[in-house]
Design an enzyme around this catalytic site. Structure first.
Site, PDB file in Angstrom:
ATOM      1  N   ASP A 213       1.193  13.932   1.176  1.00  0.00           N
ATOM      2  CA  ASP A 213       1.342  12.497   0.898  1.00  0.00           C
ATOM      3  C   ASP A 213       0.337  12.065  -0.177  1.00  0.00           C
ATOM      4  O   ASP A 213      -0.806  12.533  -0.204  1.00  0.00           O
ATOM      5  CB  ASP A 213       1.066  11.720   2.199  1.00  0.00           C
ATOM      6  N   GLU A 249       3.889  14.789  -3.000  1.00  0.00           N
ATOM      7  CA  GLU A 249       4.439  13.510  -3.414  1.00  0.00           C
ATOM      8  C   GLU A 249       3.682  13.048  -4.645  1.00  0.00           C
ATOM      9  O   GLU A 249       2.554  12.578  -4.572  1.00  0.00           O
ATOM     10  CB  GLU A 249       4.334  12.453  -2.315  1.00  0.00           C
TER      11      GLU A 249
HETATM   12  C1  QV4 Z   1      -3.041  -4.562   1.532  1.00  0.00           C
HETATM   13  C2  QV4 Z   1      -3.376  -4.817   0.066  1.00  0.00           C
HETATM   14  C3  QV4 Z   1      -4.689  -4.182  -0.282  1.00  0.00           C
HETATM   15  C4  QV4 Z   1      -5.779  -4.663   0.662  1.00  0.00           C
HETATM   16  C5  QV4 Z   1      -5.372  -4.313   2.075  1.00  0.00           C
HETATM   17  C6  QV4 Z   1      -6.387  -4.831   3.055  1.00  0.00           C
HETATM   18  O1  QV4 Z   1      -2.365  -4.219  -0.755  1.00  0.00           O
HETATM   19  O2  QV4 Z   1      -5.018  -4.553  -1.626  1.00  0.00           O
HETATM   20  O3  QV4 Z   1      -7.011  -4.045   0.348  1.00  0.00           O
HETATM   21  O4  QV4 Z   1      -4.104  -4.920   2.405  1.00  0.00           O
HETATM   22  O5  QV4 Z   1      -6.258  -4.044   4.243  1.00  0.00           O
HETATM   23  C7  QV4 Z   1      -0.033  -1.055   3.996  1.00  0.00           C
HETATM   24  C8  QV4 Z   1       0.379  -2.455   3.564  1.00  0.00           C
HETATM   25  C9  QV4 Z   1      -0.485  -2.911   2.385  1.00  0.00           C
HETATM   26  C10 QV4 Z   1      -1.969  -2.851   2.793  1.00  0.00           C
HETATM   27  C11 QV4 Z   1      -2.272  -1.393   3.228  1.00  0.00           C
HETATM   28  C12 QV4 Z   1      -3.724  -1.239   3.690  1.00  0.00           C
HETATM   29  O6  QV4 Z   1       1.746  -2.430   3.138  1.00  0.00           O
HETATM   30  O7  QV4 Z   1      -0.121  -4.239   2.048  1.00  0.00           O
HETATM   31  O8  QV4 Z   1      -2.793  -3.162   1.665  1.00  0.00           O
HETATM   32  O9  QV4 Z   1      -1.415  -1.006   4.309  1.00  0.00           O
HETATM   33  O10 QV4 Z   1      -3.953  -2.055   4.792  1.00  0.00           O
HETATM   34  C13 QV4 Z   1       2.863   3.218   3.048  1.00  0.00           C
HETATM   35  C14 QV4 Z   1       3.422   1.858   2.614  1.00  0.00           C
HETATM   36  C15 QV4 Z   1       2.312   0.919   2.184  1.00  0.00           C
HETATM   37  C16 QV4 Z   1       1.282   0.824   3.296  1.00  0.00           C
HETATM   38  C17 QV4 Z   1       0.709   2.235   3.495  1.00  0.00           C
HETATM   39  C18 QV4 Z   1      -0.404   2.276   4.514  1.00  0.00           C
HETATM   40  O11 QV4 Z   1       4.307   2.059   1.516  1.00  0.00           O
HETATM   41  O12 QV4 Z   1       2.875  -0.369   1.954  1.00  0.00           O
HETATM   42  O13 QV4 Z   1       0.245  -0.107   2.949  1.00  0.00           O
HETATM   43  O14 QV4 Z   1       1.761   3.083   3.963  1.00  0.00           O
HETATM   44  O15 QV4 Z   1       0.010   1.728   5.734  1.00  0.00           O
HETATM   45  C19 QV4 Z   1       2.337   4.629  -4.674  1.00  0.00           C
HETATM   46  C20 QV4 Z   1       1.695   5.985  -4.337  1.00  0.00           C
HETATM   47  C21 QV4 Z   1       2.535   6.778  -3.373  1.00  0.00           C
HETATM   48  C22 QV4 Z   1       2.891   5.942  -2.150  1.00  0.00           C
HETATM   49  C23 QV4 Z   1       3.611   4.673  -2.627  1.00  0.00           C
HETATM   50  C24 QV4 Z   1       3.990   3.769  -1.465  1.00  0.00           C
HETATM   51  O16 QV4 Z   1       1.513   6.734  -5.530  1.00  0.00           O
HETATM   52  O17 QV4 Z   1       1.816   7.937  -2.953  1.00  0.00           O
HETATM   53  O18 QV4 Z   1       2.756   3.947  -3.502  1.00  0.00           O
HETATM   54  N1  QV4 Z   1       3.724   6.699  -1.213  1.00  0.00           N
HETATM   55  C25 QV4 Z   1       3.070   7.351  -0.075  1.00  0.00           C
HETATM   56  C26 QV4 Z   1       3.905   7.249   1.185  1.00  0.00           C
HETATM   57  C27 QV4 Z   1       3.942   5.781   1.641  1.00  0.00           C
HETATM   58  C28 QV4 Z   1       2.538   5.349   2.063  1.00  0.00           C
HETATM   59  C29 QV4 Z   1       1.485   5.961   1.259  1.00  0.00           C
HETATM   60  C30 QV4 Z   1       1.729   6.833   0.251  1.00  0.00           C
HETATM   61  C31 QV4 Z   1       0.096   5.744   1.719  1.00  0.00           C
HETATM   62  O19 QV4 Z   1       5.215   7.705   0.927  1.00  0.00           O
HETATM   63  O20 QV4 Z   1       4.859   5.588   2.712  1.00  0.00           O
HETATM   64  O21 QV4 Z   1       2.425   3.919   1.908  1.00  0.00           O
HETATM   65  O22 QV4 Z   1      -0.137   6.771   2.657  1.00  0.00           O
HETATM   66  O23 QV4 Z   1       3.422   4.834  -5.513  1.00  0.00           O
END
Ligand code: QV4
Ligand code: CA
Length: 513
Positions: A213, A249
């Site tokens: 991931d 990824e």
């Molecule tokens: C928010 C704000 C931050 C702030 C934070 C405060 O954005 O600026 O500091 O609150 O706590 C969730 C929330 C998001 C929150 C974050 C941290 O949606 O609003 O930040 O938690 O609290 C998944 C979801 C994200 C989620 C994350 C962790 O998509 O929305 O964030 O899980 O729960 C990029 C990357 C790629 C990524 C993609 C989504 O290059 O690698 O974005 N894809 C992978 C996974 C994806 C996962 C993550 C990465 C993180 O496929 O499912 O994100 O592990 O393109």
């Protein structure tokens, strides 16, 4: 052969990490997103093995934060608290049982490894975690690993917010927080060792490989460093010296300095251009048309086929997260989606992954689905609902089970039947009626124009009567759907009207009467 392997391994070309370690002639994997371990074990035995699926990508099995606002979002599983095998999908015993039962029927398990970070900086402190482990995000304290403040990148990130602010700066993409997620210091051997210890625990249980991931957010060399600490696969199911399959990824749609190719040394990479472009072509946006798919694959600027993990949609972009945008086709667009998955499974490019989803109450406001966070079908106590199977073999409890749709299941089988055969006998009408074969083993034809098709084309197949595996299949030596007659010269007539339930036809030598 052993000498060759040793030489390859010695040269660091241990090719194993590009190989999914599936049993022969099983060529696709399925992402059973948010499924419970006991349901996956059953699905391996009752459906995936009999229908030739090669393996299952499972949701992150390690302990994650419990988020109640919003209420238990699917993405809480991408916020680790520890590496204990303990989530809403089940505990370690259930995980072990799943791996054993699936391996015993030749279906592999690939783990979604979330190792770039821990929970969000605002995750708070306490025991709101899926295994009750205490943590304190503010102090970077994760005693159940253990990780402490020393093990995070805080000092290395030079942006004001501490988060990734620009993707054209390769340093902040790797060393700052992705969406506020506490970023692990993977240049430290201690952190690399804890990650490797977690992955080795899973390898020893019997998993066949890993989705890495957020790989883009780790330096390729740091990933290499913890991969080099990994055990070979469990010899109960794999030959000695087998390397874990690795697919990273890395979202690279072009336009950013970080490229998927930087990660080839570690394993395969996800090719996100694939689903984005295929959706655009099938939707006929931007003047795209299926006739342009003649050079699909590297010809479209994708990574080399043997470094690509491909998919039409994934758990992120089917709900507007990650990359791909509005062109991505999902189960919500069923008719076009089946065509896209059918095309992907018939075409030789890449290692194919089929998505298997759950329905959620989409609610678009100003073009955005405000319910994109909704977690898996769950009971009032927050536990994930079982996957029930209906008499017609579809799934209940709001599990979509795309992998059980006849058209998709039959194309997974098609891919197995034609494995190793070349892309051949391309035909198109200059618009959206196209066809191609796979040597003398299989042939597929599409009508995505808004007028009827009635053509005679070269299939490359031996003469005979074939069952169309899209409108039906071969059962008791009869076709339950359309039949296709291939004549001695390999030609056949195909008629596809625009009002067809599925405007494509696929035939192969195992569906021949
Ligand atoms: C928010 C704000 C931050 C702030 C934070 C405060 O954005 O600026 O500091 O609150 O706590 C969730 C929330 C998001 C929150 C974050 C941290 O949606 O609003 O930040 O938690 O609290 C998944 C979801 C994200 C989620 C994350 C962790 O998509 O929305 O964030 O899980 O729960 C990029 C990357 C790629 C990524 C993609 C989504 O290059 O690698 O974005 N894809 C992978 C996974 C994806 C996962 C993550 C990465 C993180 O496929 O499912 O994100 O592990 O393109
Ligand atoms: Ca990072």
């Amino acid at each position: 052969m052993q000498i060759l392997l040793l030489l390859l391994a010695a040269a660091g070309l241990c090719w194993g990490q590009y190989n999914p370690n599936t049993v022969p002639k099983r060529t696709s994997i399925v992402h059973l997103f948010e499924w419970r371990w006991q349901d996956i074990a059953e699905e391996c035995e009752r459906y995936l093995a009999p229908n030739g699926f090669g393996g299952v990508q499972v949701s992150p099995p390690n302990e994650n934060i419990v988020i109640t606002n919003p209420n238990r979002p699917w993405w809480e599983r991408y916020q680790p608290i520890s590496y204990k095998i303990c989530t809403r999908s089940g505990n370690e015993e259930q995980f072990k049982d799943m791996v054993k039962r699936c391996n015993n029927v030749g279906v592999r398990i690939y783990v979604d490894a979330v190792v770039n970070h821990m929970c969000g900086a605002a995750g708070g402190s306490g025991t709101h975690s899926t295994c009750g482990s205490h943590f304190n995000a503010g102090n970077r304290d994760f005693p159940a690993v253990p990780y402490s403040g020393w093990d995070f990148n805080d000092g290395k990130c030079h942006t004001g917010s501490g988060e990734i602010e620009r993707y054209d700066d390769i340093y902040q993409v790797r060393d700052c927080r992705l969406s506020g997620l506490l970023d692990l210091a993977l240049e430290k051997d201690y952190v690399r060792s804890k990650v490797a210890e977690y992955m080795n625990h899973l390898i020893d249980i019997g998993v066949a490989g890993f989705r890495i991931d957020a790989a883009k957010h780790m330096w390729p060399g740091d990933i290499r460093a913890f991969l080099d600490k990994l055990h070979d696969l469990n010899t109960q199911w794999f030959s000695a010296g087998t390397k874990p399959f690795i697919y990273q990824e890395v979202i690279d749609l072009g336009g950013e300095p970080i490229k998927g190719s930087e990660y080839f040394g570690n394993g395969r990479v996800t090719e996100f251009k694939y689903g984005a472009k295929l959706g655009t072509v099938l939707r006929k946006w931007n003047g795209e048309k299926m006739a342009y798919l003649k050079n699909w694959g590297e010809g479209w600027g994708f990574v080399p086929s043997d470094r690509a993990l491909v998919f039409v949609d994934n758990h992120d972009n089917q709900r507007g997260h990650g990359a791909g945008g509005s062109s991505i086709l999902t189960f919500w667009d069923a008719r076009l989606y089946k065509m896209a998955v059918g095309f992907m499974l018939a075409h030789p490019y890449g290692l194919t992954r089929v998505m298997s989803s759950y329905r959620w109450p989409r609610n678009f406001q100003n073009g955005k689905d405000v319910n994109d966070w909704v977690g898996p079908p769950s009971n009032s106590d927050g536990s994930t609902k079982a996957v029930t199977i209906n008499p017609d073999t579809t799934c209940g409890n709001d599990w979509v089970c795309e992998h059980r749709w006849r058209q998709i299941r039959n194309m997974v089988i098609f891919r197995n039947v034609v494995d190793g055969e070349p892309f051949s006998n391309w035909w198109d009408n200059g618009s959206n009626q196209v066809a191609f074969g796979r040597g003398n083993k299989g042939f597929i034809i599409f009508n995505n124009d808004n007028w009827n098709m009635n053509v005679n084309v070269q299939t490359g197949l031996p003469a005979g009567t074939y069952c169309d595996v899209i409108s039906g299949q071969k059962e008791n030596n009869k076709c339950t759907g359309k039949q296709v007659f291939v004549s001695g010269d390999g030609k056949a007539n195909f008629q596809i009207n625009t009002d067809a339930e599925d405007p494509f036809i696929a035939i192969h030598v195992d569906a021949k009467l």
